[in-house]
Design a protein around this motif. Structure first.
Motif, PDB file in Angstrom:
ATOM      1  N   LEU A  21       8.257  28.717 -35.309  1.00 22.89           N
ATOM      2  CA  LEU A  21       8.173  27.330 -36.064  1.00 22.89           C
ATOM      3  C   LEU A  21       7.824  26.322 -34.982  1.00 22.89           C
ATOM      4  CD1 LEU A  21      11.554  27.348 -38.358  1.00 22.89           C
ATOM      5  CD2 LEU A  21       9.089  27.954 -39.162  1.00 22.89           C
ATOM      6  N   PRO A  22       6.875  25.357 -35.500  1.00 20.03           N
ATOM      7  CA  PRO A  22       6.808  24.072 -34.575  1.00 20.03           C
ATOM      8  C   PRO A  22       7.998  23.455 -34.067  1.00 20.03           C
ATOM      9  CG  PRO A  22       6.193  23.476 -36.860  1.00 20.03           C
ATOM     10  CD  PRO A  22       6.739  24.948 -37.071  1.00 20.03           C
ATOM     11  N   VAL A  23       8.261  23.274 -33.019  1.00 15.51           N
ATOM     12  CA  VAL A  23       9.404  22.938 -32.392  1.00 15.51           C
ATOM     13  C   VAL A  23       9.062  21.838 -31.375  1.00 15.51           C
ATOM     14  CG1 VAL A  23      11.593  23.084 -30.914  1.00 15.51           C
ATOM     15  CG2 VAL A  23      10.868  24.877 -32.657  1.00 15.51           C
ATOM     16  N   LEU A  24       9.593  20.545 -31.573  1.00 19.77           N
ATOM     17  CA  LEU A  24       9.354  19.434 -30.525  1.00 19.77           C
ATOM     18  C   LEU A  24      10.026  19.483 -29.298  1.00 19.77           C
ATOM     19  CD1 LEU A  24       9.710  16.144 -33.087  1.00 19.77           C
ATOM     20  CD2 LEU A  24       7.547  17.601 -32.641  1.00 19.77           C
ATOM     21  N   THR A  25       9.602  19.081 -28.384  1.00 22.19           N
ATOM     22  CA  THR A  25      10.128  19.168 -26.880  1.00 22.19           C
ATOM     23  C   THR A  25      10.695  17.920 -26.440  1.00 22.19           C
ATOM     24  OG1 THR A  25       7.960  18.813 -26.075  1.00 22.19           O
ATOM     25  CG2 THR A  25       8.744  21.133 -26.059  1.00 22.19           C
ATOM     26  N   LEU A  26      11.390  17.097 -27.308  1.00 19.48           N
ATOM     27  CA  LEU A  26      11.819  15.669 -27.191  1.00 19.48           C
ATOM     28  C   LEU A  26      13.291  15.728 -26.713  1.00 19.48           C
ATOM     29  CD1 LEU A  26      10.362  13.847 -30.537  1.00 19.48           C
ATOM     30  CD2 LEU A  26       9.531  13.853 -28.241  1.00 19.48           C
ATOM     31  N   TRP A  27      14.035  16.806 -26.787  1.00 21.24           N
ATOM     32  CA  TRP A  27      15.333  17.022 -26.271  1.00 21.24           C
ATOM     33  C   TRP A  27      15.534  16.718 -24.817  1.00 21.24           C
ATOM     34  CZ3 TRP A  27      19.156  17.031 -29.413  1.00 21.24           C
ATOM     35  CH2 TRP A  27      20.332  16.740 -28.938  1.00 21.24           C
ATOM     36  N   LEU A  76      25.824  16.810 -25.593  1.00 25.34           N
ATOM     37  CA  LEU A  76      26.708  17.056 -26.632  1.00 25.34           C
ATOM     38  C   LEU A  76      26.821  16.035 -27.465  1.00 25.34           C
ATOM     39  CD1 LEU A  76      28.785  19.356 -27.460  1.00 25.34           C
ATOM     40  CD2 LEU A  76      30.630  18.354 -26.065  1.00 25.34           C
ATOM     41  N   LEU A  77      26.963  14.706 -27.146  1.00 23.91           N
ATOM     42  CA  LEU A  77      27.229  13.435 -27.868  1.00 23.91           C
ATOM     43  C   LEU A  77      26.178  13.036 -28.691  1.00 23.91           C
ATOM     44  CD1 LEU A  77      29.134  11.372 -25.213  1.00 23.91           C
ATOM     45  CD2 LEU A  77      29.918  12.214 -27.397  1.00 23.91           C
ATOM     46  N   LEU A  78      24.794  13.410 -28.142  1.00 21.82           N
ATOM     47  CA  LEU A  78      23.864  13.141 -28.986  1.00 21.82           C
ATOM     48  C   LEU A  78      23.425  14.020 -30.028  1.00 21.82           C
ATOM     49  CD1 LEU A  78      21.026  11.865 -29.429  1.00 21.82           C
ATOM     50  CD2 LEU A  78      19.967  13.344 -27.672  1.00 21.82           C
ATOM     51  N   ALA A  79      23.851  15.216 -29.861  1.00 22.64           N
ATOM     52  CA  ALA A  79      23.869  16.216 -30.937  1.00 22.64           C
ATOM     53  C   ALA A  79      24.788  15.908 -32.078  1.00 22.64           C
ATOM     54  CB  ALA A  79      24.033  17.886 -30.346  1.00 22.64           C
ATOM     55  N   GLY A  80      25.918  15.506 -31.605  1.00 21.58           N
ATOM     56  CA  GLY A  80      27.089  15.134 -32.494  1.00 21.58           C
ATOM     57  C   GLY A  80      26.756  13.933 -33.225  1.00 21.58           C
ATOM     58  N   ALA A  81      26.182  12.873 -32.703  1.00 25.17           N
ATOM     59  CA  ALA A  81      25.733  11.787 -33.346  1.00 25.17           C
ATOM     60  C   ALA A  81      24.648  12.175 -34.432  1.00 25.17           C
ATOM     61  CB  ALA A  81      25.086  10.690 -32.308  1.00 25.17           C
ATOM     62  N   THR A 129      18.280  18.820 -35.204  1.00 24.09           N
ATOM     63  CA  THR A 129      18.577  18.900 -33.521  1.00 24.09           C
ATOM     64  C   THR A 129      17.728  20.227 -33.297  1.00 24.09           C
ATOM     65  OG1 THR A 129      20.570  20.166 -34.424  1.00 24.09           O
ATOM     66  CG2 THR A 129      20.838  17.997 -33.625  1.00 24.09           C
ATOM     67  N   VAL A 130      17.727  21.141 -34.010  1.00 24.55           N
ATOM     68  CA  VAL A 130      16.948  22.289 -33.560  1.00 24.55           C
ATOM     69  C   VAL A 130      15.426  22.002 -33.399  1.00 24.55           C
ATOM     70  CG1 VAL A 130      16.209  24.713 -34.158  1.00 24.55           C
ATOM     71  CG2 VAL A 130      18.618  24.255 -34.495  1.00 24.55           C
ATOM     72  N   ALA A 131      14.882  21.251 -34.403  1.00 25.07           N
ATOM     73  CA  ALA A 131      13.401  21.042 -34.180  1.00 25.07           C
ATOM     74  C   ALA A 131      13.297  20.076 -32.967  1.00 25.07           C
ATOM     75  CB  ALA A 131      13.134  20.173 -35.665  1.00 25.07           C
ATOM     76  N   LEU A 132      14.282  19.390 -32.757  1.00 19.96           N
ATOM     77  CA  LEU A 132      13.969  18.304 -31.356  1.00 19.96           C
ATOM     78  C   LEU A 132      14.307  19.267 -30.240  1.00 19.96           C
ATOM     79  CD1 LEU A 132      16.106  15.256 -32.398  1.00 19.96           C
ATOM     80  CD2 LEU A 132      13.731  15.531 -32.422  1.00 19.96           C
ATOM     81  N   GLY A 133      14.775  20.378 -30.317  1.00 19.23           N
ATOM     82  CA  GLY A 133      14.660  21.302 -29.013  1.00 19.23           C
ATOM     83  C   GLY A 133      15.947  21.526 -28.702  1.00 19.23           C
ATOM     84  N   ALA A 134      17.162  21.257 -29.116  1.00 18.12           N
ATOM     85  CA  ALA A 134      18.578  21.067 -28.687  1.00 18.12           C
ATOM     86  C   ALA A 134      18.937  22.529 -28.266  1.00 18.12           C
ATOM     87  CB  ALA A 134      19.320  20.691 -29.739  1.00 18.12           C
ATOM     88  N   PRO A 135      19.389  22.909 -27.071  1.00 18.44           N
ATOM     89  CA  PRO A 135      19.703  24.042 -26.780  1.00 18.44           C
ATOM     90  C   PRO A 135      21.097  24.638 -27.661  1.00 18.44           C
ATOM     91  CG  PRO A 135      19.852  22.720 -24.885  1.00 18.44           C
ATOM     92  CD  PRO A 135      19.499  21.731 -26.028  1.00 18.44           C
ATOM     93  N   PRO A 136      20.857  26.054 -27.845  1.00 16.88           N
ATOM     94  CA  PRO A 136      21.903  26.554 -28.824  1.00 16.88           C
ATOM     95  C   PRO A 136      23.540  26.449 -28.359  1.00 16.88           C
ATOM     96  CG  PRO A 136      20.246  28.122 -28.151  1.00 16.88           C
ATOM     97  CD  PRO A 136      19.979  27.028 -27.397  1.00 16.88           C
ATOM     98  N   HIS A 137      23.536  26.433 -26.785  1.00 10.30           N
ATOM     99  CA  HIS A 137      24.963  26.421 -26.482  1.00 10.30           C
ATOM    100  C   HIS A 137      25.504  24.897 -26.640  1.00 10.30           C
ATOM    101  CE1 HIS A 137      22.687  25.070 -23.041  1.00 10.30           C
ATOM    102  NE2 HIS A 137      23.656  24.260 -22.652  1.00 10.30           N
ATOM    103  N   ILE A 138      24.609  23.967 -26.695  1.00  9.24           N
ATOM    104  CA  ILE A 138      24.885  22.360 -27.077  1.00  9.24           C
ATOM    105  C   ILE A 138      25.484  22.433 -28.482  1.00  9.24           C
ATOM    106  CG2 ILE A 138      24.146  19.836 -27.282  1.00  9.24           C
ATOM    107  CD1 ILE A 138      24.477  21.055 -24.317  1.00  9.24           C
TER     108      ILE A 138
END
Length: 239
Positions: free
Chosen positions: A96-102, A112-117, A173-182
């Protein structure tokens, strides 16, 4: 200090801080993500369940109202569905098209806080939507059908309602490129928070109740009088 007071004011900060510390050990590689995040979530939820027996908010809510078996099945299925959805989204990232903005260069705690927000804003929006769109309410009403509030019925949800509420935030969060462990680390914290949010536990957080979605404020959301229950839609934050 009496045990009652110690539990009332100490249990939330102690359990949540301990959970956060253990999650930090996973984030920084001291502990493996699997199976430790699952173990951390289970221990946090078990602590809430045990403390309910020691100091309940409503003693009658300790009694099985004919809902325990259904709540166990809901909990097992929906927690598995949530974890499976997060895993599937990450597995599809290559196709899928994924951004690299993370901001991968940020400290892990701020990531972690960004993903949570992001997840919590989406949960708030979809939760509010579920109360106002008739078709979504028919799915979400299962969550409000409980005759009592206790640690387990935070996951008393129709599977489609669970996907409707959690899906958008996970997708963003996934589309923005958040790592799985986060993402997995935040879901671990959220699972313990949901146990506290619905807990039949006599605890307080003082003025932090204006900022955190704890049982003190969430009980208003579960009032039988539907018109008075249109408040406190946040899952983790009350901002």
């Amino acid at each position: 200090m009496r045990l009652t007071t110690l539990i009332r004011y100490g249990v939330y900060p102690v359990v949540m801080t301990s959970t956060l510390g253990a999650v930090g050990l996973v984030l920084y590689g001291t502990l493996p993500a699997w199976p430790m995040l699952a173990v951390i979530a289970a221990l946090g939820i078990a602590a809430v369940a045990l403390l309910e027996r020691i100091q309940p908010y409503e003693r009658d809510w300790l009694r099985d109202h004919g809902d325990l078996r259904a709540d166990i099945l809901h909990g097992l299925f929906n927690l598995g569905l949530l974890a499976g959805t997060a895993y599937a989204l990450h597995a599809l990232r290559g196709a899928l098209p994924v951004l690299t903005l993370w901001p991968t260069t940020w400290p892990l705690w701020t990531q972690l806080l960004l993903a949570g927000a992001i997840i919590d804003v989406a949960l708030y929006a979809m939760h509010r939507f579920s109360h106002h769109a008739p078709w979504a309410w028919r799915l979400h009403a299962i969550h409000h059908s409980a005759e009592r509030l206790y640690w387990l019925n935070g996951e008393r949800r129709h599977p489609l309602s669970a996907l409707l509420m959690a899906g958008p935030g996970l997708l963003v969060t996934v589309a923005l490129g958040a790592p799985p462990h986060i993402l997995s680390a935040w879901l671990t914290l959220l699972s313990v928070q949901l146990a506290f949010q619905h807990a039949n536990l006599d605890y307080r957080v003082g003025s932090l109740r204006r900022w955190l979605g704890v049982a003190e404020v969430h009980r208003w959301h579960h009032k039988r009088e539907y018109e008075d229950a249109q408040v406190n839609f946040g899952e983790f934050f009350m901002v």
